[in-house]
Scaffold this active site. Structure first.
Site, PDB file in Angstrom:
ATOM      1  N   TYR A  74     -33.815   6.705   4.873  1.00 20.76           N
ATOM      2  CA  TYR A  74     -33.069   7.950   5.082  1.00 20.76           C
ATOM      3  C   TYR A  74     -32.232   8.235   3.824  1.00 20.76           C
ATOM      4  O   TYR A  74     -31.501   7.368   3.362  1.00 20.76           O
ATOM      5  CB  TYR A  74     -32.183   7.743   6.318  1.00 20.76           C
ATOM      6  CG  TYR A  74     -31.282   8.869   6.720  1.00 20.76           C
ATOM      7  CD1 TYR A  74     -31.794  10.103   7.131  1.00 20.76           C
ATOM      8  CD2 TYR A  74     -29.901   8.697   6.738  1.00 20.76           C
ATOM      9  CE1 TYR A  74     -30.951  11.124   7.529  1.00 20.76           C
ATOM     10  CE2 TYR A  74     -29.051   9.709   7.142  1.00 20.76           C
ATOM     11  CZ  TYR A  74     -29.580  10.922   7.529  1.00 20.76           C
ATOM     12  OH  TYR A  74     -28.735  11.918   7.935  1.00 20.76           O
ATOM     13  N   LYS A 127     -29.339  11.559  17.618  1.00 23.55           N
ATOM     14  CA  LYS A 127     -30.701  12.036  17.835  1.00 23.55           C
ATOM     15  C   LYS A 127     -31.083  11.888  19.308  1.00 23.55           C
ATOM     16  O   LYS A 127     -30.515  12.560  20.142  1.00 23.55           O
ATOM     17  CB  LYS A 127     -31.661  11.280  16.908  1.00 23.55           C
ATOM     18  CG  LYS A 127     -31.183  11.253  15.438  1.00 23.55           C
ATOM     19  CD  LYS A 127     -31.377  12.587  14.729  1.00 23.55           C
ATOM     20  CE  LYS A 127     -30.640  12.713  13.403  1.00 23.55           C
ATOM     21  NZ  LYS A 127     -30.974  11.727  12.386  1.00 23.55           N
ATOM     22  N   ASP A 162     -33.117   0.488  10.610  1.00 22.21           N
ATOM     23  CA  ASP A 162     -32.764   1.788  11.183  1.00 22.21           C
ATOM     24  C   ASP A 162     -33.844   2.107  12.225  1.00 22.21           C
ATOM     25  O   ASP A 162     -34.985   2.396  11.882  1.00 22.21           O
ATOM     26  CB  ASP A 162     -32.717   2.846  10.076  1.00 22.21           C
ATOM     27  CG  ASP A 162     -32.202   4.200  10.565  1.00 22.21           C
ATOM     28  OD1 ASP A 162     -32.451   4.528  11.746  1.00 22.21           O
ATOM     29  OD2 ASP A 162     -31.574   4.925   9.773  1.00 22.21           O
ATOM     30  N   ARG A 218      -8.645   2.551  19.376  1.00 22.77           N
ATOM     31  CA  ARG A 218      -9.681   2.387  18.346  1.00 22.77           C
ATOM     32  C   ARG A 218     -10.591   1.196  18.633  1.00 22.77           C
ATOM     33  O   ARG A 218     -11.733   1.148  18.178  1.00 22.77           O
ATOM     34  CB  ARG A 218      -9.013   2.266  16.965  1.00 22.77           C
ATOM     35  CG  ARG A 218     -10.001   2.248  15.856  1.00 22.77           C
ATOM     36  CD  ARG A 218      -9.470   2.432  14.430  1.00 22.77           C
ATOM     37  NE  ARG A 218      -8.071   2.457  14.185  1.00 22.77           N
ATOM     38  CZ  ARG A 218      -7.324   1.380  13.887  1.00 22.77           C
ATOM     39  NH1 ARG A 218      -7.876   0.186  13.824  1.00 22.77           N
ATOM     40  NH2 ARG A 218      -6.035   1.508  13.665  1.00 22.77           N
TER      41      ARG A 218
HETATM   42  C1  LIG Z   1     -30.051  11.390  11.264  1.00 27.18           C
HETATM   43  C2  LIG Z   1     -30.342  10.032  10.800  1.00 27.18           C
HETATM   44  C3  LIG Z   1     -29.309   9.173  10.429  1.00 27.18           C
HETATM   45  C4  LIG Z   1     -27.867   9.615  10.347  1.00 27.18           C
HETATM   46  O1  LIG Z   1     -27.320   9.970  11.565  1.00 27.18           O
HETATM   47  P1  LIG Z   1     -26.058  10.950  11.637  1.00 27.18           P
HETATM   48  O2  LIG Z   1     -25.593  10.785  13.029  1.00 27.18           O
HETATM   49  O3  LIG Z   1     -26.560  12.296  11.273  1.00 27.18           O
HETATM   50  O4  LIG Z   1     -25.052  10.433  10.648  1.00 27.18           O
HETATM   51  C5  LIG Z   1     -29.641   7.887  10.086  1.00 27.18           C
HETATM   52  N1  LIG Z   1     -30.908   7.453  10.080  1.00 27.18           N
HETATM   53  C6  LIG Z   1     -31.926   8.265  10.421  1.00 27.18           C
HETATM   54  C7  LIG Z   1     -33.306   7.726  10.406  1.00 27.18           C
HETATM   55  C8  LIG Z   1     -31.677   9.575  10.788  1.00 27.18           C
HETATM   56  O5  LIG Z   1     -32.700  10.372  11.088  1.00 27.18           O
END
Ligand SMILES: *Cc1c(COP(=O)(O)O)cnc(C)c1O
Length: 396
Positions: free
Chosen positions: A115, A212, A187, A62
């Site tokens: 988000y 992403k 973010d 972990r």
């Molecule tokens: C998709 C997304 C997230 C979350 O990511 P996951 O891997 O789906 O949990 C967070 N911030 C933004 C801007 C996103 O587009």
């Protein structure tokens, strides 16, 4: 790494994290499936215990493997951070980062364009644990100073905003935060570590849904947090206390994706601009929201702070019925209908943030759609959208 230490993202992405000690001559590191790590002697166990809080210590599954360390260091170095920390998803990276800095009685400031699941976390779990959230206008700039309270611990930024793509004045906000001893979290999923360097703009913690563009193929859930030296252990402790870790195969996909990310992003950027410009000239479209399009509300700050744009943006239709919007979405066959983005494939999805925004009011001329332009030919994508608009125009 070559001794001259190249700084081009393309070169870095191809070479970072490839320690031959772990790869045994293969180009790529293997996937380490493991929980228990065996120590040769009692003494080695003791030494490991003493070093348990240092970076990149192999002690238990972990706490990380050579593969997670390689991924974390690669993302951190690309972005100009001190260190990186992996989590099981982008949302887990956000929640662990938020929890690192707050306790009962604290207050945080979160952009109204955040988000949606980040907002849900603040409004439910953080609230239940006694942390108050104030949402602020993403365009507030140094006006944020007026909202900082003595118990404010975090300013959370996301630029551009989810769905609506407002570009924030990051340096104005981070300098106001620094003056008052408030930590800033950003973010940075949209721009990736390549197109925005948050630490140069005063951000303390940068968060990536590596699901992403970093992974880039719509085939894994993964998060990466990068930080300054000052905050690295605070965030890593929070991730560890939460029991967070990413799966080994997922991290392999993340590091594999990272190798081609600069090349893929260039194409997403170029193709996104072509399709966005084409859309902006369509009679059915009231407005395209793409920060890299000259004339966009965020364009000047985007140009100042970012070095590129991804393939994700929005557009607003002139008023039409829901059934007409459905005809467009259903007939643009190359555009998948689904959540997430950042893979090789194009996507098109309607959105409406009007019922959950609290600090700002979402005003649009008509129905809003978010588009992800993938790696398909833009000629094909445009021809496909033409078919979609024709079908849309036949509906009432
Ligand atoms: C998709 C997304 C997230 C979350 O990511 P996951 O891997 O789906 O949990 C967070 N911030 C933004 C801007 C996103 O587009």
């Amino acid at each position: 790494m070559a001794k001259s230490r190249p700084s081009s993202p393309d070169t870095l992405a191809a070479h970072l994290g490839r320690d031959s000690k772990f790869s045994q001559g293969f180009v790529n590191l293997p996937v380490y499936h493991g929980s228990t790590v065996l120590f040769d002697t009692y003494e080695e166990l003791e030494i490991s215990h003493e070093n348990r809080n240092k970076m990149n210590q192999i002690a238990y599954g972990r706490y990380g493997t050579p593969l997670s360390f390689a991924l974390e260091q690669s993302v951190a170095e690309l972005e100009g951070a001190y260190g990186g920390i992996t989590t099981s998803s982008g949302l887990a990276a956000i929640t662990s980062s938020l929890m690192a800095f707050v306790g009962s009685g604290d207050h945080i400031l979160v952009t109204d364009s955040v988000y949606k699941p980040t907002r849900s976390f603040c409004d439910s779990l953080l609230k239940r644990f006694g942390v108050e959230t104030t949402y602020y206008d993403p365009l507030i700039g140094d006006g944020i100073s007026n909202l900082i309270r003595p118990n404010s611990k975090i300013i959370f930024l996301e630029s551009p905003g989810s769905q609506t793509f407002e570009i924030q004045d990051i340096p104005a906000i981070t300098s106001s935060a620094r003056a008052r001893g408030v930590v800033t979290l950003l973010d940075n999923t949209w721009a990736t570590p390549i197109y925005l360097k948050p630490f140069e703009l005063g951000v303390d913690v940068s968060i990536h849904a590596a699901t992403k563009y970093i992974t880039g193929h719509s085939d894994a859930m993964l998060g990466v947090i990068t930080t300054t030296e000052e905050h690295y252990y605070t965030v890593r402790d929070s991730v560890r206390l939460n029991g967070q870790c990413a799966g080994p195969d997922t991290m392999f996909l993340g590091l594999r994706g990272l190798r081609t990310m600069p090349t893929r992003l260039r194409q997403h950027y170029e193709s996104g601009m072509i399709v966005a410009k084409w859309l902006s000239e369509r009679p059915e479209v009231a407005r395209v929201i793409h920060p890299a399009l000259p004339g966009d509300a965020g364009y000047e700050i985007w140009k100042r702070d970012f070095s590129g744009a991804s393939g994700l943006f929005a557009f607003i239709l002139n008023p039409v019925s829901t059934s007409a919007v459905a005809a467009l979405v259903d007939n643009a066959k190359l555009f998948g209908i689904g959540y997430s983005w950042g893979g090789f494939e194009s996507l098109l999805i309607p959105f409406d943030p009007s019922d959950y925004r609290t600090a700002t009011k979402w005003e649009a001329e008509g129905p809003a759609l978010r588009m992800h332009v993938g790696l398909e030919s833009t000629d094909d994508l445009i021809a496909d959208l033409e078919v979609g608009f024709e079908a849309m125009n036949l509906r009432e």
